[in-house]
Scaffold this active site. Structure first.
Site, mmCIF file in Angstrom:
data_model
loop_
_atom_site.group_PDB
_atom_site.id
_atom_site.type_symbol
_atom_site.label_atom_id
_atom_site.label_comp_id
_atom_site.label_asym_id
_atom_site.label_seq_id
_atom_site.Cartn_x
_atom_site.Cartn_y
_atom_site.Cartn_z
ATOM 1 N N LYS A 1 3.327 1.210 -10.463
ATOM 2 C CA LYS A 1 4.157 0.737 -9.350
ATOM 3 C C LYS A 1 4.743 1.944 -8.665
ATOM 4 O O LYS A 1 4.851 3.015 -9.263
ATOM 5 C CB LYS A 1 5.304 -0.138 -9.870
HETATM 6 N N1 GLU Z 1 2.727 -6.042 -5.499
HETATM 7 C C1 GLU Z 1 1.910 -7.086 -6.013
HETATM 8 C C2 GLU Z 1 2.344 -7.455 -7.433
HETATM 9 O O1 GLU Z 1 3.462 -7.230 -7.812
HETATM 10 C C3 GLU Z 1 0.429 -6.783 -5.889
HETATM 11 C C4 GLU Z 1 -0.054 -5.575 -6.624
HETATM 12 C C5 GLU Z 1 -1.504 -5.216 -6.314
HETATM 13 O O2 GLU Z 1 -2.162 -5.948 -5.622
HETATM 14 O O3 GLU Z 1 -1.926 -4.175 -6.816
HETATM 15 O O4 GLU Z 1 1.601 -8.046 -8.167
#
Ligand code: GLU
Length: 424
Positions: free
Chosen positions: A112
């Site tokens: 993240k």
């Molecule tokens: N931000 C989204 C999540 O928390 C998508 C992450 C992604 O597609 O890599 O799952």
């Protein structure tokens, strides 16, 4: 400060994530070595970088990219642009990505990232310069085989497009697979922008069937009318559900009328007025009231730590489907379980986004694209399979759905770790 934001900042998401891990590890008798590995993030990058603002001044921003675990594949996870971003939050979100990718069985680890900023106060040019500089700063970690960012809170396809371009410029050729959630014209996927909400609805459909709930006529409350919440609302509305109340960062509204709100009309209203407040046929309520309205399905689709212990006592939903990451505190989780409310945990309920991100990445790598029908069908298959696996463990182990989802995820990460072995 809004009540919603107050709850958000009063808790530490990383502590919540670790407490969840410890409890599940004890329950499943997890190997202490694997437990230790999962209690740490593999890599944490903090960057402070200058951006030239429109008035000519220089402003330094702080950003993060954290890779939690890569036992099952390249790191995957979104980028959040928000004033409350902090390292512990990013670590927790990276941990949840490891778990989420394992729950749905896609070949990724978890990561993240985020930048402490308020994009609502930046001009488009400032946002572009900030994004490009941040992308450049984290380019020592990201790449299609290494770590693939995507949208999260307050980032969108355009931001992903700038990241793809910045990375590609430094390579000298286009690298669409470095990021997912891109616009269609540069290698984005059909169905990606709706995927989180759609995946959440697929899981709600499965859960409704299990508890014997008819979604036609069911009452739904949605906290957060962003990408996940608004899509979940209109897809449920299409299935005949009544959308009783919704909120966004500025406030909450409840429908005066039995029939509920029309989410598509509300979406165009929000585009014009920048908030759901003031929508015709509704009255304003407090965020706490919204979460405690009697309903069949409550969808927290905003930020972490919204359903606190205090609020959990008041929740009157039959199903809580976590479209947001980490919306329920540890104490609240137990209360909801004791009240017999079926909680569909974030790492299952919002995994549709990363699942279609996976489809996007696969399509980019092979330069061959699928149509929306194929995407949605594959998404339904994966979400249904994951729901059934988690539900099976929930019954077998006589435990809540979150613990069941963690058991499934941790078993998968543990197996990959053991088979690979510990280097050197
Ligand atoms: N931000 C989204 C999540 O928390 C998508 C992450 C992604 O597609 O890599 O799952």
């Amino acid at each position: 400060m809004l009540a919603q934001e107050k709850h958000h900042s009063a808790y530490n998401a990383w502590e919540t994530a670790l407490a969840q891990l410890d409890a599940v590890a004890a329950r499943m008798g997890l190997d202490p070595g694997i437990h230790q590995i999962l209690s740490h993030c593999k890599r944490q990058l903090i960057v402070c970088f200058p951006v030239k603002m429109d008035d000519g001044q220089i402003k330094v921003f702080t950003g993060y990219r954290v890779q939690h675990n890569m036992a099952r594949g390249p790191a995957k996870g979104g980028l959040r642009f928000h004033p409350d971003v902090n390292l512990d939050e990013v670590k927790a979100l990276a941990f949840w990505m490891t778990m989420k990718c394992a729950v749905v069985g896609i070949p990724y680890g978890g990561a993240k990232g985020g930048v402490i900023c308020n994009p609502k106060q930046l001009s488009r040019n400032e946002l572009e310069r900030l994004t490009r500089r941040f992308a450049f700063e984290i380019s020592i970690l990201i790449g299609p085989e290494r770590d693939i960012p995507a949208p999260d809170v307050y980032t969108n396809p355009q931001v992903m497009g700038w990241i793809m371009d910045t990375y590609s410029m430094s390579k000298g050729y286009s690298v669409p697979g470095v990021v997912t959630g891109k616009p269609m014209s540069i290698g984005g996927s059909e169905g990606r922008s709706e995927a989180t909400g759609r995946g959440c609805v697929f899981v709600i459909q499965e859960a409704a069937a299990v508890v014997g709930m008819e979604l036609k006529g069911a009452e739904v409350v949605v906290q957060g009318f962003g990408n996940a919440g608004s899509v979940a609302a209109y897809l449920l509305h299409d299935l005949g559900a009544r959308i009783r109340a919704v909120s966004d960062s500025r406030g909450a509204i409840v429908a005066e009328d039995e029939a509920g709100l029309d989410p598509r009309k509300l979406l165009s209203y929000k585009k014009e007025h920048e908030s759901v407040l003031g929508f015709v046929g509704t009255r304003a309520i407090r965020n706490e009231e919204l979460l405690c309205l009697p309903c069949d399905v409550l969808i927290p689709a905003a930020l972490e730590n919204q359903i606190t212990e205090e609020i959990a006592h008041g929740v009157r939903a039959r199903i809580v489907a976590e479209a947001a990451n980490g919306p329920t505190t540890r104490e609240a989780d137990k209360i909801l379980y004791d009240k017999g409310i079926l909680v569909l945990p974030d790492i299952l309920a919002n995994a549709g986004g990363v699942t279609v991100s996976y489809f996007e990445w696969v399509q980019d790598l092979q330069s061959f694209f699928w149509n929306e029908g194929q995407i949605n069908e594959k998404l339904r298959a994966i979400m249904t399979r994951a729901f059934n696996s988690v539900h099976g463990i929930h019954q077998e182990w006589q435990t809540d759905m979150r613990t069941a989802a963690y058991i499934l995820a941790i078993q998968r990460v543990a197996e990959a770790t053991k088979i690979r072995g510990i280097f050197p």
